[in-house]
Design a protein around this motif. Structure first.
Motif, short mmCIF file in Angstrom:
data_model
loop_
_atom_site.label_atom_id
_atom_site.label_comp_id
_atom_site.label_asym_id
_atom_site.label_seq_id
_atom_site.Cartn_x
_atom_site.Cartn_y
_atom_site.Cartn_z
N PRO A 155 4.69 -7.68 6.12
CA PRO A 155 3.68 -6.67 5.79
C PRO A 155 3.93 -5.37 6.52
CG PRO A 155 2.79 -8.28 7.32
CD PRO A 155 4.15 -8.78 6.91
N SER A 156 3.55 -4.27 5.92
CA SER A 156 3.71 -2.96 6.54
C SER A 156 2.56 -2.07 6.11
CB SER A 156 5.03 -2.33 6.11
OG SER A 156 5.08 -0.99 6.50
N SER A 157 2.04 -1.26 7.06
CA SER A 157 0.94 -0.37 6.73
C SER A 157 1.39 0.75 5.81
CB SER A 157 0.36 0.23 8.02
OG SER A 157 1.38 0.92 8.73
N GLU A 174 2.10 0.89 -3.14
CA GLU A 174 1.32 -0.07 -3.92
C GLU A 174 2.22 -0.94 -4.78
OE1 GLU A 174 -2.56 -0.15 -6.89
OE2 GLU A 174 -1.75 1.75 -6.15
N LEU A 183 3.93 -3.49 -2.63
CA LEU A 183 2.96 -4.50 -2.21
C LEU A 183 2.71 -5.50 -3.33
CD1 LEU A 183 1.04 -5.38 0.08
CD2 LEU A 183 -0.68 -3.90 -0.93
N PRO A 221 -2.19 -10.83 5.52
CA PRO A 221 -2.21 -9.39 5.81
C PRO A 221 -1.89 -8.53 4.60
CG PRO A 221 -0.26 -10.43 6.76
CD PRO A 221 -1.13 -11.54 6.28
N LEU A 222 -1.06 -9.05 3.68
CA LEU A 222 -0.75 -8.27 2.48
C LEU A 222 -1.98 -8.14 1.59
CD1 LEU A 222 2.75 -9.76 1.56
CD2 LEU A 222 2.25 -7.59 2.71
N HIS A 257 -4.27 -5.65 3.09
CA HIS A 257 -3.74 -4.31 2.84
C HIS A 257 -4.02 -3.87 1.41
CE1 HIS A 257 -1.20 -0.90 3.86
NE2 HIS A 257 -0.50 -1.09 2.75
N ARG A 258 -3.81 -4.79 0.45
CA ARG A 258 -4.06 -4.44 -0.96
C ARG A 258 -5.54 -4.17 -1.19
NH1 ARG A 258 -2.30 -8.39 -5.80
NH2 ARG A 258 -3.79 -9.77 -4.75
N MET A 268 -6.32 -0.78 -0.04
CA MET A 268 -5.80 0.21 -0.98
C MET A 268 -6.69 0.29 -2.22
SD MET A 268 -1.69 -0.51 -0.69
CE MET A 268 -1.23 0.80 -1.79
#
Length: 328
Positions: free
Chosen positions: A38-40, A44, A47, A148-149, A152-153, A156
Motif C-alpha cells: 500500500p502507498s498513500s 486510483e 489502487l 490498508p488498500l 485508502h480507497r 479516496m
C-alpha cells in the motif's frame, strides 16, 4: 519385507474407518502471488488494479481450498480401504503356497501393489494437508494486505464524493443567479410602517431606499467584501439565533453550504434581483420555496467574533451596493 513390516502398524490403524474409493484432483499450483504494497500516493487506477489482483488471487485460493477438502476425504477413505486390503494380504502369509508357485507369485505381486498404492495415498494426504495450510496462511496475509488498500480507497471515494458535492454546490450557486421572473405579487413588512405592496411595474426596484433590514431590531451594520463576491455586502451583528427574514417576497433559488459563504440562502425577487443571506446558523427554507416578504429564512450563527449575518444584493451575478437600498 522390512518395508512391509514398517507399513503393517499403519495398516492396522486404518482398519477402524469405512472403505471407499474416488478420483484424485489435479495437481495444485503452490506458487504464492507477490504481496501488494500500500502507498498513500497510489493513483486510483493503480489502487483498483491492486485490489482486483488481490481479489482474483483470493478467489482462486478459496476455490482451490474448497477442492482440497473433498480430495482429502477421498484420499483418506482410499487409504483405509487399501490398508485393510494390505493387512489381509500380509496376514495371509504363505497360505497361497498351497495353490502352487504361480499363486504365491500372484499373491506377492498383489501385496507389493497394495503397499505401493498405500504409500502413494500417504504421500498424497501429506501433500494436500500441507497445501491446505499454505492456502490458509496466504489468505490471512491477503486480508492483511487488503485492509490498508481498502481504507485508502474508501478515503479516496469520500474525497471524490465531497469534491463532487462541492462542485454541485458551486454550480447550483451560480445557477441561482441565471434565471429570474417577475413575481405576480410582492410585499415587504417594515418594523414601523407595516405591510407595503411593491409597485407592480417597477417590481423590486421600487424598494430602492426603503428596503427593510433582514434582521429586526437594533443591529450594527458595516460594509464588507466577501472573497469571491466581486462587490460590497453588509455584515449585521445581532443576537445568536436571531431570525433572519427575507427582505421581499420571492422564490428560494439556493439553500445550502457554499465555499466562503457558509450556509447560504438566495432569494430570487424577480427580474434578476437577488438577496443573499450567508453565514447562517440554520436554514428554514429549501430551494424552490415561495416566501413572502418578512418570511423567516434562517437564523444568525455565532462565530469567533460574535453572531453576524452577511447580506448581499445582486443584479444577475453582479453584486450591487446595498447601502442605497437600505437608505444608508
Amino acid at each position: 519385507m522390512r518395508r512391509r513390516a514398517r507399513l503393517a502398524p499403519i495398516a492396522l490403524a486404518l482398519l477402524t474407518g469405512a472403505a471407499t474409493s474416488g478420483a484424485e484432483v489435479p495437481a495444485l499450483d503452490r506458487t504464492p502471488a507477490p504481496a501488494a504494497r500500500p502507498s498513500s500516493a497510489l493513483a486510483e487506477n493503480d489502487l483498483d488494479r491492486l485490489l482486483a489482483k488481490l481479489d482474483a488471487e483470493e478467489k482462486a485460493l478459496r476455490a482451490e481450498l474448497d477442492a482440497i477438502g473433498p480430495a482429502l476425504e477421498v484420499t483418506r477413505r482410499r487409504m483405509i480401504a487399501r490398508g485393510r486390503a494390505y493387512y489381509r494380504h500380509v496376514r495371509a502369509g504363505f497360505l497361497p503356497v498351497g495353490g502352487g508357485f504361480d499363486a504365491l507369485v500372484d499373491h506377492a505381486a498383489r501385496v507389493e501393489r497394495t503397499r505401493l498404492a498405500l504409500e502413494r495415498d500417504l504421500a498424497r494426504e501429506a501433500e494436500l494437508t500441507r497445501r491446505s495450510a499454505e492456502i490458509a496462511d496466504r489468505l490471512t496475509h491477503l486480508g492483511a494486505e487488503r485492509a490498508p488498500l481498502e481504507v485508502h480507497r474508501e478515503a479516496m471515494n469520500r474525497a471524490r464524493v465531497a469534491l463532487a458535492q462541492e462542485e454541485e454546490r458551486r454550480a447550483a450557486f451560480a445557477r441561482a443567479f441565471e434565471t429570474s421572473v417577475r413575481p405576480d405579487y410582492l410585499a415587504i413588512y417594515g418594523a414601523d410602517t407595516g405591510p407595503a405592496e411593491l409597485d407592480r411595474r417597477a417590481g423590486f426596484r421600487s424598494l430602492l431606499g426603503r428596503l427593510p433590514f433582514p434582521i429586526a431590531g437594533r443591529a450594527e451594520v458595516r460594509k464588507v467584501s466577501r472573497r469571491g463576491a466581486g462587490g460590497p455586502g453588509v455584515e449585521l451583528t445581532a443576537m445568536d439565533g436571531a431570525p433572519v427574514r427575507s427582505v421581499a417576497a420571492g422564490r428560494v433559488a439556493f439553500a445550502d453550504t457554499y465555499a466562503d459563504y457558509g450556509l447560504t440562502v438566495i432569494v430570487d425577487h424577480g427580474e434578476r434581483h437577488y438577496s443573499v443571506y450567508a453565514s447562517l446558523g440554520a436554514a428554514d427554507v429549501r430551494a424552490g420555496d415561495q416566501v413572502p416578504g418578512g418570511a423567516r429564512v434562517g437564523t444568525v450563527a455565532s462565530g469567533p467574533d460574535g453572531a453576524k449575518l452577511y447580506f448581499e444584493l445582486r443584479r444577475g451575478a453582479d453584486v450591487i451596493d446595498p447601502g442605497p437600498w437600505f437608505g444608508m
